[in-house]
Design a protein around this motif. Structure first.
Motif, PDB file in Angstrom:
ATOM      1  N   SER A   1      34.620  32.406   7.259  1.00  0.00           N
ATOM      2  CA  SER A   1      34.496  33.886   7.443  1.00  0.00           C
ATOM      3  C   SER A   1      34.130  34.559   8.648  1.00  0.00           C
ATOM      4  CB  SER A   1      33.760  34.235   6.098  1.00  0.00           C
ATOM      5  OG  SER A   1      34.182  33.865   5.091  1.00  0.00           O
ATOM      6  N   LEU A   2      33.140  33.724   9.396  1.00  0.00           N
ATOM      7  CA  LEU A   2      32.394  34.509  10.399  1.00  0.00           C
ATOM      8  C   LEU A   2      33.534  34.517  11.489  1.00  0.00           C
ATOM      9  CD1 LEU A   2      30.082  35.736  12.231  1.00  0.00           C
ATOM     10  CD2 LEU A   2      29.352  33.594  12.305  1.00  0.00           C
ATOM     11  N   ALA A   3      34.192  33.337  11.769  1.00  0.00           N
ATOM     12  CA  ALA A   3      35.078  32.917  12.554  1.00  0.00           C
ATOM     13  C   ALA A   3      36.424  34.002  12.341  1.00  0.00           C
ATOM     14  CB  ALA A   3      35.740  31.695  12.599  1.00  0.00           C
ATOM     15  N   LEU A   4      36.689  34.316  11.093  1.00  0.00           N
ATOM     16  CA  LEU A   4      37.984  35.022  10.965  1.00  0.00           C
ATOM     17  C   LEU A   4      37.342  36.672  11.352  1.00  0.00           C
ATOM     18  CD1 LEU A   4      40.576  35.766   9.752  1.00  0.00           C
ATOM     19  CD2 LEU A   4      39.656  35.937   7.490  1.00  0.00           C
ATOM     20  N   ALA A   5      36.318  36.898  11.258  1.00  0.00           N
ATOM     21  CA  ALA A   5      36.098  38.478  11.511  1.00  0.00           C
ATOM     22  C   ALA A   5      35.965  38.532  12.924  1.00  0.00           C
ATOM     23  CB  ALA A   5      34.634  38.548  11.020  1.00  0.00           C
ATOM     24  N   VAL A   6      35.555  37.385  13.771  1.00  0.00           N
ATOM     25  CA  VAL A   6      35.591  37.289  15.119  1.00  0.00           C
ATOM     26  C   VAL A   6      36.753  37.288  15.762  1.00  0.00           C
ATOM     27  CG1 VAL A   6      35.038  36.257  17.394  1.00  0.00           C
ATOM     28  CG2 VAL A   6      33.204  36.369  15.503  1.00  0.00           C
ATOM     29  N   ASN A   7      37.873  36.771  15.220  1.00  0.00           N
ATOM     30  CA  ASN A   7      39.007  36.640  15.872  1.00  0.00           C
ATOM     31  C   ASN A   7      40.113  37.621  15.398  1.00  0.00           C
ATOM     32  OD1 ASN A   7      39.492  34.189  17.187  1.00  0.00           O
ATOM     33  ND2 ASN A   7      39.275  33.081  15.370  1.00  0.00           N
ATOM     34  N   LEU A   8      39.567  38.325  14.014  1.00  0.00           N
ATOM     35  CA  LEU A   8      40.587  39.655  13.959  1.00  0.00           C
ATOM     36  C   LEU A   8      40.046  40.752  14.859  1.00  0.00           C
ATOM     37  CD1 LEU A   8      40.390  39.480   9.991  1.00  0.00           C
ATOM     38  CD2 LEU A   8      42.489  39.188  11.582  1.00  0.00           C
ATOM     39  N   ALA A   9      38.759  40.779  15.345  1.00  0.00           N
ATOM     40  CA  ALA A   9      38.189  41.804  16.142  1.00  0.00           C
ATOM     41  C   ALA A   9      38.866  41.538  17.512  1.00  0.00           C
ATOM     42  CB  ALA A   9      36.589  41.802  16.338  1.00  0.00           C
ATOM     43  N   VAL A  10      38.967  40.180  18.005  1.00  0.00           N
ATOM     44  CA  VAL A  10      39.520  39.912  19.395  1.00  0.00           C
ATOM     45  C   VAL A  10      40.912  40.639  19.090  1.00  0.00           C
ATOM     46  CG1 VAL A  10      40.063  38.228  21.116  1.00  0.00           C
ATOM     47  CG2 VAL A  10      37.983  38.327  20.015  1.00  0.00           C
ATOM     48  N   ALA A  11      41.817  40.102  18.298  1.00  0.00           N
ATOM     49  CA  ALA A  11      43.173  40.278  18.110  1.00  0.00           C
ATOM     50  C   ALA A  11      43.510  42.054  17.808  1.00  0.00           C
ATOM     51  CB  ALA A  11      43.875  39.603  17.000  1.00  0.00           C
ATOM     52  N   ALA A  12      42.694  42.516  17.436  1.00  0.00           N
ATOM     53  CA  ALA A  12      42.801  44.043  17.361  1.00  0.00           C
ATOM     54  C   ALA A  12      42.559  44.527  18.876  1.00  0.00           C
ATOM     55  CB  ALA A  12      41.835  44.714  16.256  1.00  0.00           C
ATOM     56  N   MET A  13      41.574  43.982  19.636  1.00  0.00           N
ATOM     57  CA  MET A  13      41.663  44.556  21.056  1.00  0.00           C
ATOM     58  C   MET A  13      42.649  44.022  21.860  1.00  0.00           C
ATOM     59  SD  MET A  13      37.637  43.920  21.956  1.00  0.00           S
ATOM     60  CE  MET A  13      37.585  42.303  21.655  1.00  0.00           C
ATOM     61  N   LEU A  14      43.447  43.137  21.486  1.00  0.00           N
ATOM     62  CA  LEU A  14      44.338  42.659  22.548  1.00  0.00           C
ATOM     63  C   LEU A  14      45.778  42.902  22.088  1.00  0.00           C
ATOM     64  CD1 LEU A  14      43.168  38.855  22.897  1.00  0.00           C
ATOM     65  CD2 LEU A  14      43.293  40.539  24.883  1.00  0.00           C
ATOM     66  N   PHE A  15      45.990  43.829  20.918  1.00  0.00           N
ATOM     67  CA  PHE A  15      47.190  43.944  20.247  1.00  0.00           C
ATOM     68  C   PHE A  15      48.007  44.671  21.238  1.00  0.00           C
ATOM     69  CE2 PHE A  15      49.952  46.794  17.509  1.00  0.00           C
ATOM     70  CZ  PHE A  15      50.552  45.677  16.705  1.00  0.00           C
ATOM     71  N   ARG A  16      47.632  45.649  21.849  1.00  0.00           N
ATOM     72  CA  ARG A  16      48.549  46.702  22.786  1.00  0.00           C
ATOM     73  C   ARG A  16      49.156  45.648  23.967  1.00  0.00           C
ATOM     74  NH1 ARG A  16      45.951  50.645  27.010  1.00  0.00           N
ATOM     75  NH2 ARG A  16      48.019  50.497  27.717  1.00  0.00           N
TER      76      ARG A  16
END
Length: 205
Positions: free
Chosen positions: A120-135
């Protein structure tokens, strides 16, 4: 008129954008921290899926460092960096697959509680990174490889959580090993995508 933040031409110049570099530095730090957390937890919980995800965090840290190193360089150098990252993703996939197969023979006994919490912690971190890189997902092969890594990581984390539920429900190790194999497949698939685009960019130059 304001520029579209997802416009391909706009994104293509992002290697000279300080925001792109800041995002990569944040992603690099988060991935390095999560590698340390997850490898310790994976060994303690005897979870091949967590260990595989930890190595994925380590590989991503190296990938972000490479992307920072080639930011602002000519597209040919960025494409060569993307080829190196594709090879890293492929090597990770092969290693994880071998580890999963080995787990079937040594009768691994993963601990689902630790798998669920760390996953769950890893998912939260990766979702945050993916959101930053989306553009930046539609940029060149180097940018695309960073996005693909983040996307695959989030999918892998969801699979780890599913494995934790499976291990808890069945009392067997096979859900953990199956998920580790799926993560290996994602790495191989992602490497093929990046390799294909990078080769095309090198031919065009």
């Amino acid at each position: 008129m304001a520029k579209n933040c997802c416009d391909a031409a706009d994104v293509g110049d992002a290697h000279n954008d300080p925001q792109w570099r800041r995002i990569l530095w944040v992603a690099l730090a988060l991935n390095a921290i999560m590698f340390a957390v997850e490898i310790v937890a994976g060994i303690a919980a005897d979870s091949r899926a967590l260990q595989a995800d930890a190595l994925d965090f380590l590989g991503d840290s190296a990938n972000y460092a490479i992307s920072l190193g080639v930011a602002g360089m000519a597209i040919a150098w960025r494409a060569r960096a993307a080829l190196a990252k594709a090879a890293t993703m492929l090597a990770f996939g092969v290693w994880v697959l071998g580890s999963a197969i080995w787990g079937f023979f040594v009768e691994a006994s993963p601990e689902p509680g630790t798998m669920g919490a760390i996953g769950s912690l890893a998912l939260a971190v990766n979702l945050a990174v993916a959101a930053m890189l989306f553009r930046y997902r539609s940029g060149d092969a180097n940018m695309r490889s960073v996005w693909i890594c983040s996307r695959n990581d989030a999918i892998g984390n969801i699979a780890v959580l599913a494995a934790a539920i499976g291990v808890f429900g069945t009392g067997r190790a096979w859900p953990d090993l199956v998920v580790a194999s799926i993560m290996a497949g994602l790495a191989v698939w992602g490497s093929a995508e990046v390799f294909k685009q990078a080769r095309g960019e090198l031919r065009s130059t």
